[in-house]
Design a protein around this motif. Structure first.
Motif, PDB file in Angstrom:
ATOM      1  N   ALA A   1      -5.203 -26.791 -42.024  1.00 24.78           N
ATOM      2  CA  ALA A   1      -5.829 -25.593 -41.596  1.00 24.78           C
ATOM      3  C   ALA A   1      -7.013 -25.296 -42.823  1.00 24.78           C
ATOM      4  CB  ALA A   1      -4.986 -24.319 -41.835  1.00 24.78           C
ATOM      5  N   ARG A   2      -6.740 -25.891 -43.937  1.00 22.09           N
ATOM      6  CA  ARG A   2      -7.905 -25.664 -44.882  1.00 22.09           C
ATOM      7  C   ARG A   2      -8.972 -26.683 -44.416  1.00 22.09           C
ATOM      8  NH1 ARG A   2      -4.954 -26.608 -48.680  1.00 22.09           N
ATOM      9  NH2 ARG A   2      -5.312 -28.825 -49.304  1.00 22.09           N
ATOM     10  N   ALA A   3      -8.600 -27.874 -44.100  1.00 25.96           N
ATOM     11  CA  ALA A   3     -10.019 -28.758 -43.385  1.00 25.96           C
ATOM     12  C   ALA A   3     -10.655 -28.139 -42.380  1.00 25.96           C
ATOM     13  CB  ALA A   3      -9.338 -30.049 -43.139  1.00 25.96           C
ATOM     14  N   LEU A   4      -9.983 -27.466 -41.648  1.00 22.36           N
ATOM     15  CA  LEU A   4     -10.631 -26.972 -40.282  1.00 22.36           C
ATOM     16  C   LEU A   4     -11.269 -25.661 -40.825  1.00 22.36           C
ATOM     17  CD1 LEU A   4     -11.198 -26.439 -37.271  1.00 22.36           C
ATOM     18  CD2 LEU A   4      -8.975 -25.053 -37.156  1.00 22.36           C
ATOM     19  N   LEU A   5     -11.152 -24.975 -41.762  1.00 22.19           N
ATOM     20  CA  LEU A   5     -11.853 -23.801 -42.305  1.00 22.19           C
ATOM     21  C   LEU A   5     -13.092 -24.139 -42.733  1.00 22.19           C
ATOM     22  CD1 LEU A   5     -12.113 -20.788 -42.825  1.00 22.19           C
ATOM     23  CD2 LEU A   5     -10.840 -20.954 -44.833  1.00 22.19           C
ATOM     24  N   GLU A   6     -12.939 -25.436 -43.563  1.00 21.02           N
ATOM     25  CA  GLU A   6     -14.130 -26.067 -44.279  1.00 21.02           C
ATOM     26  C   GLU A   6     -14.970 -26.521 -43.314  1.00 21.02           C
ATOM     27  OE1 GLU A   6     -12.202 -28.894 -46.586  1.00 21.02           O
ATOM     28  OE2 GLU A   6     -11.630 -27.504 -48.202  1.00 21.02           O
ATOM     29  N   GLU A   7     -14.698 -27.067 -42.000  1.00 23.25           N
ATOM     30  CA  GLU A   7     -15.439 -27.268 -41.008  1.00 23.25           C
ATOM     31  C   GLU A   7     -16.270 -26.337 -40.392  1.00 23.25           C
ATOM     32  OE1 GLU A   7     -15.703 -30.765 -37.534  1.00 23.25           O
ATOM     33  OE2 GLU A   7     -13.434 -29.750 -38.228  1.00 23.25           O
ATOM     34  N   LEU A   8     -15.413 -24.936 -40.412  1.00 22.25           N
ATOM     35  CA  LEU A   8     -16.116 -23.856 -39.856  1.00 22.25           C
ATOM     36  C   LEU A   8     -17.341 -23.434 -40.786  1.00 22.25           C
ATOM     37  CD1 LEU A   8     -12.953 -21.884 -38.398  1.00 22.25           C
ATOM     38  CD2 LEU A   8     -14.923 -23.032 -37.227  1.00 22.25           C
ATOM     39  N   VAL A   9     -16.847 -23.425 -42.026  1.00 26.33           N
ATOM     40  CA  VAL A   9     -17.883 -23.110 -42.938  1.00 26.33           C
ATOM     41  C   VAL A   9     -19.040 -23.846 -42.897  1.00 26.33           C
ATOM     42  CG1 VAL A   9     -18.620 -22.516 -45.494  1.00 26.33           C
ATOM     43  CG2 VAL A   9     -16.094 -21.934 -44.556  1.00 26.33           C
ATOM     44  N   ARG A  10     -18.989 -25.323 -42.947  1.00 22.62           N
ATOM     45  CA  ARG A  10     -20.081 -26.142 -42.708  1.00 22.62           C
ATOM     46  C   ARG A  10     -20.956 -25.880 -41.602  1.00 22.62           C
ATOM     47  NH1 ARG A  10     -16.152 -29.871 -44.552  1.00 22.62           N
ATOM     48  NH2 ARG A  10     -16.312 -30.687 -42.177  1.00 22.62           N
TER      49      ARG A  10
END
Length: 212
Positions: free
Chosen positions: A68-77
């Motif tokens: 979930a954290r990796a997906l959120l970081e991808e959304l932010v990028r």
């Protein structure tokens, strides 16, 4: 210690046979369902909102779960891409592998090689059939008894409907299951209702493209 199942884990176990690990609805539909579930986890974690078919990243602590954290970081990028349909299509191509890795790490599935027609492929078989079957059984049982569901389980039930898995999950449930579930879905927060609607639309589009 048992690692609790998150929304996408539960959906994966429902969308795959609890004995053989085979897909129950085709990898395309299952991929979109998993994509919806992963975005749903971020909504449930309070990390994102959905407004007019667009993802809105919220100022909140990062989720503790690594995926979930990796997906959120991808959304932010990629904050210039906010369309929920676009993210569903993108994540649908990779969500299977990502959720499988989480389930493997937690010990809920194991990789098994199956050989058919001179080809060998890897399937992911549940390590405990009772755990795998419980994801669907608790939904059917609660809805048959007209009981309330938690918000995650209501979303999970909505994903079952969105990806046309009702016959797999609710085949032995009460005939009134649909009416009760519609009431529960109507009570979800707007972001989750929007996500389920977009997931169902994406599945419908995929089915139409396949038939052409």
């Amino acid at each position: 210690m048992t690692v609790p199942l998150l929304l996408a884990d539960d959906y994966y176990l429902i969308a795959h046979d609890d004995v053989t690990g085979a897909s129950r609805c085709g990898e395309g539909r299952a991929g979109l369902g998993l994509a919806g579930a992963l975005l749903g986890e971020l909504v449930l974690f309070g990390a994102i909102d959905i407004d007019r078919r667009n993802i809105v990243i919220l100022d909140a602590p990062a989720p503790g779960d690594p995926l979930a954290r990796a997906l959120l970081e991808e959304l932010v990028r990629n904050d210039d891409v906010t369309s929920v349909p676009d993210w569903l299509q993108y994540l649908g191509q990779r969500a299977h592998k990502q959720v499988v890795q989480r389930l493997l790490h937690a010990g809920h599935v194991r990789a098994t090689e199956v050989r058919r027609l001179l080809q060998t492929r890897t399937v992911y078989v549940p390590t405990d059939m009772n755990v795998a079957a419980w994801s669907a059984a608790r939904l059917a049982n609660a809805l048959s008894k007209d009981e309330a569901l938690s918000v995650p389980d209501t979303v999970l039930s909505g994903l079952v409907v969105a990806t046309e898995l009702e016959m797999e999950v609710f085949q032995y449930a009460s005939p009134d299951v649909g009416r009760h579930l519609r009431r529960l879905l109507a009570g979800l927060p707007p972001a989750l209702r929007a996500l389920l609607s977009e997931t169902e639309a994406a599945v419908g589009d995929a089915v139409l493209r396949h038939r052409r």
